[in-house]
Design a protein around this motif. Structure first.
Motif, PDB file in Angstrom:
ATOM      1  N   GLN A  88       0.818  -1.240  -0.107  1.00 20.40           N
ATOM      2  CA  GLN A  88       0.127  -0.035   0.045  1.00 20.40           C
ATOM      3  C   GLN A  88       0.975   1.409  -0.123  1.00 20.40           C
ATOM      4  OE1 GLN A  88      -4.013  -2.060   1.672  1.00 20.40           O
ATOM      5  NE2 GLN A  88      -3.037  -0.702   3.021  1.00 20.40           N
ATOM      6  N   LEU A  89       1.975   1.459   0.536  1.00 22.85           N
ATOM      7  CA  LEU A  89       3.122   2.269   0.288  1.00 22.85           C
ATOM      8  C   LEU A  89       3.264   2.524  -1.021  1.00 22.85           C
ATOM      9  CD1 LEU A  89       5.404   1.911   3.499  1.00 22.85           C
ATOM     10  CD2 LEU A  89       3.361   3.301   3.124  1.00 22.85           C
ATOM     11  N   ASN A  90       3.663   1.423  -1.741  1.00 22.25           N
ATOM     12  CA  ASN A  90       3.710   1.627  -3.409  1.00 22.25           C
ATOM     13  C   ASN A  90       2.566   1.987  -3.774  1.00 22.25           C
ATOM     14  OD1 ASN A  90       5.984  -0.026  -3.418  1.00 22.25           O
ATOM     15  ND2 ASN A  90       5.195  -1.865  -4.083  1.00 22.25           N
ATOM     16  N   ALA A  91       1.353   2.000  -3.540  1.00 23.84           N
ATOM     17  CA  ALA A  91       0.287   2.535  -4.123  1.00 23.84           C
ATOM     18  C   ALA A  91       0.293   4.032  -4.036  1.00 23.84           C
ATOM     19  CB  ALA A  91      -1.182   2.006  -3.701  1.00 23.84           C
ATOM     20  N   VAL A  92       0.493   4.380  -2.720  1.00 23.53           N
ATOM     21  CA  VAL A  92       0.741   5.647  -2.217  1.00 23.53           C
ATOM     22  C   VAL A  92       1.626   6.706  -2.799  1.00 23.53           C
ATOM     23  CG1 VAL A  92       0.650   7.409  -0.505  1.00 23.53           C
ATOM     24  CG2 VAL A  92      -0.530   5.405  -0.125  1.00 23.53           C
ATOM     25  N   ASN A  93       2.905   6.099  -2.991  1.00 25.92           N
ATOM     26  CA  ASN A  93       3.877   6.763  -3.742  1.00 25.92           C
ATOM     27  C   ASN A  93       3.554   6.746  -5.266  1.00 25.92           C
ATOM     28  OD1 ASN A  93       5.333   6.721  -1.396  1.00 25.92           O
ATOM     29  ND2 ASN A  93       6.477   5.041  -1.353  1.00 25.92           N
ATOM     30  N   ALA A  94       3.058   5.783  -5.656  1.00 20.90           N
ATOM     31  CA  ALA A  94       2.882   5.843  -7.101  1.00 20.90           C
ATOM     32  C   ALA A  94       1.695   6.722  -7.521  1.00 20.90           C
ATOM     33  CB  ALA A  94       2.245   4.373  -7.525  1.00 20.90           C
ATOM     34  N   ALA A  95       0.568   7.063  -6.458  1.00 18.75           N
ATOM     35  CA  ALA A  95      -0.308   7.935  -6.633  1.00 18.75           C
ATOM     36  C   ALA A  95       0.331   9.427  -6.725  1.00 18.75           C
ATOM     37  CB  ALA A  95      -1.447   7.831  -5.702  1.00 18.75           C
ATOM     38  N   LYS A  96       1.085   9.592  -5.789  1.00 19.42           N
ATOM     39  CA  LYS A  96       1.648  10.855  -5.640  1.00 19.42           C
ATOM     40  C   LYS A  96       2.409  11.024  -7.132  1.00 19.42           C
ATOM     41  CE  LYS A  96       4.711  13.952  -2.820  1.00 19.42           C
ATOM     42  NZ  LYS A  96       5.349  14.014  -1.562  1.00 19.42           N
ATOM     43  N   GLU A  97       3.375  10.331  -7.278  1.00 21.43           N
ATOM     44  CA  GLU A  97       4.138  10.347  -8.700  1.00 21.43           C
ATOM     45  C   GLU A  97       3.276  10.573 -10.025  1.00 21.43           C
ATOM     46  OE1 GLU A  97       7.729   8.362 -11.326  1.00 21.43           O
ATOM     47  OE2 GLU A  97       7.313   7.490  -9.150  1.00 21.43           O
ATOM     48  N   ALA A  98       2.053  10.017  -9.888  1.00 21.84           N
ATOM     49  CA  ALA A  98       1.343  10.058 -11.102  1.00 21.84           C
ATOM     50  C   ALA A  98       0.470  11.501 -11.195  1.00 21.84           C
ATOM     51  CB  ALA A  98       0.541   8.818 -11.323  1.00 21.84           C
ATOM     52  N   GLY A  99       0.485  11.993 -10.068  1.00 22.49           N
ATOM     53  CA  GLY A  99      -0.295  13.223  -9.618  1.00 22.49           C
ATOM     54  C   GLY A  99      -1.912  13.126  -9.399  1.00 22.49           C
ATOM     55  N   VAL A 100      -2.137  11.950  -8.672  1.00 21.21           N
ATOM     56  CA  VAL A 100      -3.421  11.870  -8.224  1.00 21.21           C
ATOM     57  C   VAL A 100      -4.054  12.998  -7.297  1.00 21.21           C
ATOM     58  CG1 VAL A 100      -5.179  10.271  -6.714  1.00 21.21           C
ATOM     59  CG2 VAL A 100      -3.360   9.256  -8.690  1.00 21.21           C
ATOM     60  N   LYS A 101      -4.954  13.415  -7.510  1.00 24.25           N
ATOM     61  CA  LYS A 101      -5.606  14.632  -6.639  1.00 24.25           C
ATOM     62  C   LYS A 101      -6.041  13.983  -5.300  1.00 24.25           C
ATOM     63  CE  LYS A 101      -6.599  17.386 -10.594  1.00 24.25           C
ATOM     64  NZ  LYS A 101      -6.031  16.390 -11.782  1.00 24.25           N
ATOM     65  N   HIS A 102      -6.785  12.947  -5.030  1.00 28.64           N
ATOM     66  CA  HIS A 102      -7.409  12.750  -3.900  1.00 28.64           C
ATOM     67  C   HIS A 102      -7.376  11.230  -3.827  1.00 28.64           C
ATOM     68  CE1 HIS A 102     -11.474  13.563  -1.669  1.00 28.64           C
ATOM     69  NE2 HIS A 102     -10.780  12.732  -0.946  1.00 28.64           N
ATOM     70  N   ILE A 103      -7.022  10.885  -2.657  1.00 26.24           N
ATOM     71  CA  ILE A 103      -7.392   9.204  -2.255  1.00 26.24           C
ATOM     72  C   ILE A 103      -8.446   9.109  -1.373  1.00 26.24           C
ATOM     73  CG2 ILE A 103      -6.064   7.602  -1.120  1.00 26.24           C
ATOM     74  CD1 ILE A 103      -3.279   8.433  -2.145  1.00 26.24           C
ATOM     75  N   ILE A 104      -9.229   7.981  -1.403  1.00 26.93           N
ATOM     76  CA  ILE A 104     -10.225   7.427  -0.522  1.00 26.93           C
ATOM     77  C   ILE A 104      -9.494   6.305   0.008  1.00 26.93           C
ATOM     78  CG2 ILE A 104     -12.454   6.873  -0.113  1.00 26.93           C
ATOM     79  CD1 ILE A 104     -11.793   9.415  -2.935  1.00 26.93           C
ATOM     80  N   TYR A 105      -9.349   6.177   1.183  1.00 22.57           N
ATOM     81  CA  TYR A 105      -8.605   4.690   1.760  1.00 22.57           C
ATOM     82  C   TYR A 105      -9.675   4.244   2.669  1.00 22.57           C
ATOM     83  CZ  TYR A 105      -5.814   1.454   4.291  1.00 22.57           C
ATOM     84  OH  TYR A 105      -5.075   0.396   4.677  1.00 22.57           O
ATOM     85  N   THR A 106      -9.874   2.753   2.356  1.00 24.32           N
ATOM     86  CA  THR A 106     -10.729   1.915   3.250  1.00 24.32           C
ATOM     87  C   THR A 106      -9.794   1.461   4.550  1.00 24.32           C
ATOM     88  OG1 THR A 106     -10.267  -0.130   2.182  1.00 24.32           O
ATOM     89  CG2 THR A 106     -12.078   1.074   1.574  1.00 24.32           C
ATOM     90  N   SER A 107      -9.711   2.225   5.504  1.00 28.57           N
ATOM     91  CA  SER A 107      -8.960   1.971   6.726  1.00 28.57           C
ATOM     92  C   SER A 107      -9.886   1.288   7.869  1.00 28.57           C
ATOM     93  CB  SER A 107      -8.494   3.179   7.530  1.00 28.57           C
ATOM     94  OG  SER A 107      -7.391   2.905   8.403  1.00 28.57           O
ATOM     95  N   PHE A 108      -9.722   1.343   9.213  1.00 27.76           N
ATOM     96  CA  PHE A 108     -10.475   0.712  10.048  1.00 27.76           C
ATOM     97  C   PHE A 108     -10.822   1.287  11.429  1.00 27.76           C
ATOM     98  CE2 PHE A 108      -6.764  -0.258  11.987  1.00 27.76           C
ATOM     99  CZ  PHE A 108      -6.883  -1.047  13.187  1.00 27.76           C
ATOM    100  N   GLU A 109     -11.644   1.153  11.981  1.00 26.75           N
ATOM    101  CA  GLU A 109     -12.109   1.611  13.403  1.00 26.75           C
ATOM    102  C   GLU A 109     -11.019   1.042  14.365  1.00 26.75           C
ATOM    103  OE1 GLU A 109     -13.406   3.618  16.630  1.00 26.75           O
ATOM    104  OE2 GLU A 109     -14.040   3.933  14.498  1.00 26.75           O
ATOM    105  N   ARG A 110     -10.602   1.784  15.466  1.00 28.31           N
ATOM    106  CA  ARG A 110      -9.815   1.108  16.447  1.00 28.31           C
ATOM    107  C   ARG A 110      -9.444   2.286  17.497  1.00 28.31           C
ATOM    108  NH1 ARG A 110      -7.164   3.344  11.599  1.00 28.31           N
ATOM    109  NH2 ARG A 110      -5.323   4.628  12.154  1.00 28.31           N
ATOM    110  N   LYS A 111      -9.140   1.724  18.688  1.00 28.96           N
ATOM    111  CA  LYS A 111      -8.787   2.554  19.873  1.00 28.96           C
ATOM    112  C   LYS A 111      -7.264   2.318  20.259  1.00 28.96           C
ATOM    113  CE  LYS A 111     -13.473   2.649  21.858  1.00 28.96           C
ATOM    114  NZ  LYS A 111     -14.172   1.660  21.071  1.00 28.96           N
ATOM    115  N   ASN A 112      -6.769   0.942  20.192  1.00 28.87           N
ATOM    116  CA  ASN A 112      -5.433   0.698  20.481  1.00 28.87           C
ATOM    117  C   ASN A 112      -4.839   0.570  19.515  1.00 28.87           C
ATOM    118  OD1 ASN A 112      -3.342  -0.435  21.420  1.00 28.87           O
ATOM    119  ND2 ASN A 112      -3.997  -2.368  22.328  1.00 28.87           N
TER     120      ASN A 112
END
Length: 292
Positions: A88-112
Motif C-alpha cells: 500500500q505504500l507502493n500505491a500511495v507513492n505511485a499515486a503521488k508520482e502520477a499526480g492523483v488529486k485525492h485518495i479515499i482509503y478503506t481503513s478501520f475503526e480502532r482504539k489501541n
C-alpha cells in the motif's frame, strides 16, 4: 462530471460494489477505471464499459502506469496481510508520482494503536497506510470502517442455527456495519464535494453484542439460539480439533479478543450523514442471511 476515478481491488466485494454504485448514481462508465490483476476475472466490469487497468500492488511500475490521468483513487486495502504495508505504500507513492488529486482509503475503526492490540497483525498496515497518505500531501478521505456485518457468518459458524453461538467475545458490543452501506458511502464521497482531508467514523449507529445476535437469530429462526462464551484457549483448542487452519484460528481469536476489549464499540458515526439514510441494522442483515 469529468472526474476520472480509479478503484483498486475491483474484482473483490468492496471494489465491485463501489463501482456498481457509481454507475447506478449516473457516473459514466468511461470515467471509471478498475485496477485488476487478472482481466479475465473482470469481464463483467468490461461489459459495463468500465476501463480495465492491469496492476499489482507488488509492481510499482504497473501502479504508476495505471494511475496516470486519475483524479480520485479508491485504495481498497489488500488481503495479503504479511506484505500489505509495503504494497500500500507502493500505491500511495505511485499515486503521488502520477499526480492523483485525492485518495479515499478503506481503513478501520480502532482504539489501541500499539502492538498490544489483539489484532496488531492486521492493524499495523492500516496505520502505516493512513500515515503515508497524510504525509503524501495528496487530499485524502480515510474511512475508519467498523467490522462488517458480513463477517458474522464466519464468526458464528455454519451450524449456528443448530448449535448456537460459540465465540469468546464476552458481552461487549461492536458497531458492525454492512459492506454494501460502506461501498455506497464511498461512492457518495466520490461524487460530491467537501470530503478533502477528512477521517470518517464509518460505524453503524447502533452497537450489538453476541447476546444481541443470539436473540435476533432466535426471533428469525423460531428456535432458541444460545450464546456460549468460552475462554480464548478453550475456543482455540475446539477449532484446532475441528481441523481449522492455524492462521484462521489466530485471526478469529484476535478479533474475538479485540471485540471483548471494546475496540469496535463506539457512539460516533458519520455513516447516516454520508448515506442520507439510516444504515442497515443487525436484524436487517441477519434476516437476509438466515430467513428461510
Amino acid at each position: 462530471m469529468n472526474t476520472k476515478i480509479l478503484v483498486t481491488g475491483a474484482t473483490g466485494h468492496f471494489g465491485k460494489l463501489t463501482i456498481d454504485f457509481l454507475l447506478n448514481k449516473g457516473v459514466e462508465a468511461n470515467h471509471i477505471s478498475a485496477l485488476v490483476r487478472d482481466e479475465s476475472k473482470a469481464a463483467d466490469l468490461a461489459a459495463k464499459g468500465v476501463n480495465l487497468k492491469k496492476g499489482d500492488y507488488d509492481n510499482y511500475d504497473s501502479l504508476l502506469a495505471a494511475f496516470q490521468g486519475i483524479d480520485k483513487l479508491v485504495l481498497v486495502s489488500g488481503t495479503d496481510l504479511a506484505n500489505r504495508s509495503k504494497q500500500q505504500l507502493n500505491a500511495v507513492n505511485a499515486a503521488k508520482e502520477a499526480g492523483v488529486k485525492h485518495i479515499i482509503y478503506t481503513s478501520f475503526e480502532r482504539k489501541n494503536e500499539t502492538e498490544t492490540s489483539p489484532i496488531a497483525f492486521l492493524a499495523q498496515s492500516h496505520i502505516d497506510t493512513d500515515n503515508a497518505i497524510k504525509a503524501s500531501g495528496i487530499n485524502y478521505t480515510i474511512l475508519k470502517n467498523n467490522l462488517y456485518l458480513d463477517v458474522l457468518p464466519m464468526f458464528l459458524g455454519e451450524q449456528v442455527l443448530e448449535s448456537g453461538i460459540y465465540f469468546p467475545a464476552g458481552d461487549v458490543q461492536a458497531a458492525y456495519v454492512s459492506r454494501i452501506d460502506l461501498a455506497e458511502a464511498t461512492a457518495n464521497i466520490l461524487i460530491s464535494d467537501g470530503h478533502e482531508n477528512k477521517e470518517y467514523a464509518t460505524n453503524n449507529i447502533e452497537n450489538y453484542s453476541m447476546k444481541d445476535i443470539a436473540e435476533s437469530l432466535s426471533e428469525i429462526s423460531g428456535k432458541e439460539i444460545n450464546y456460549l462464551n468460552p475462554n480464548s484457549d478453550e475456543y482455540a483448542e475446539t477449532l484446532k480439533g475441528a481441523g481449522v487452519p492455524a492462521e484462521y484460528i489466530g485471526m478469529f481469536v484476535g478479533f474475538a479478543e479485540a471485540i471483548k476489549q471494546g475496540e469496535f464499540q463506539t457512539n460516533s458515526s458519520d455513516l447516516e450523514k454520508l448515506l442520507g439514510r439510516k444504515p442497515a441494522s443487525l436484524n436487517d442483515y441477519l434476516k437476509q442471511v438466515y430467513s428461510k
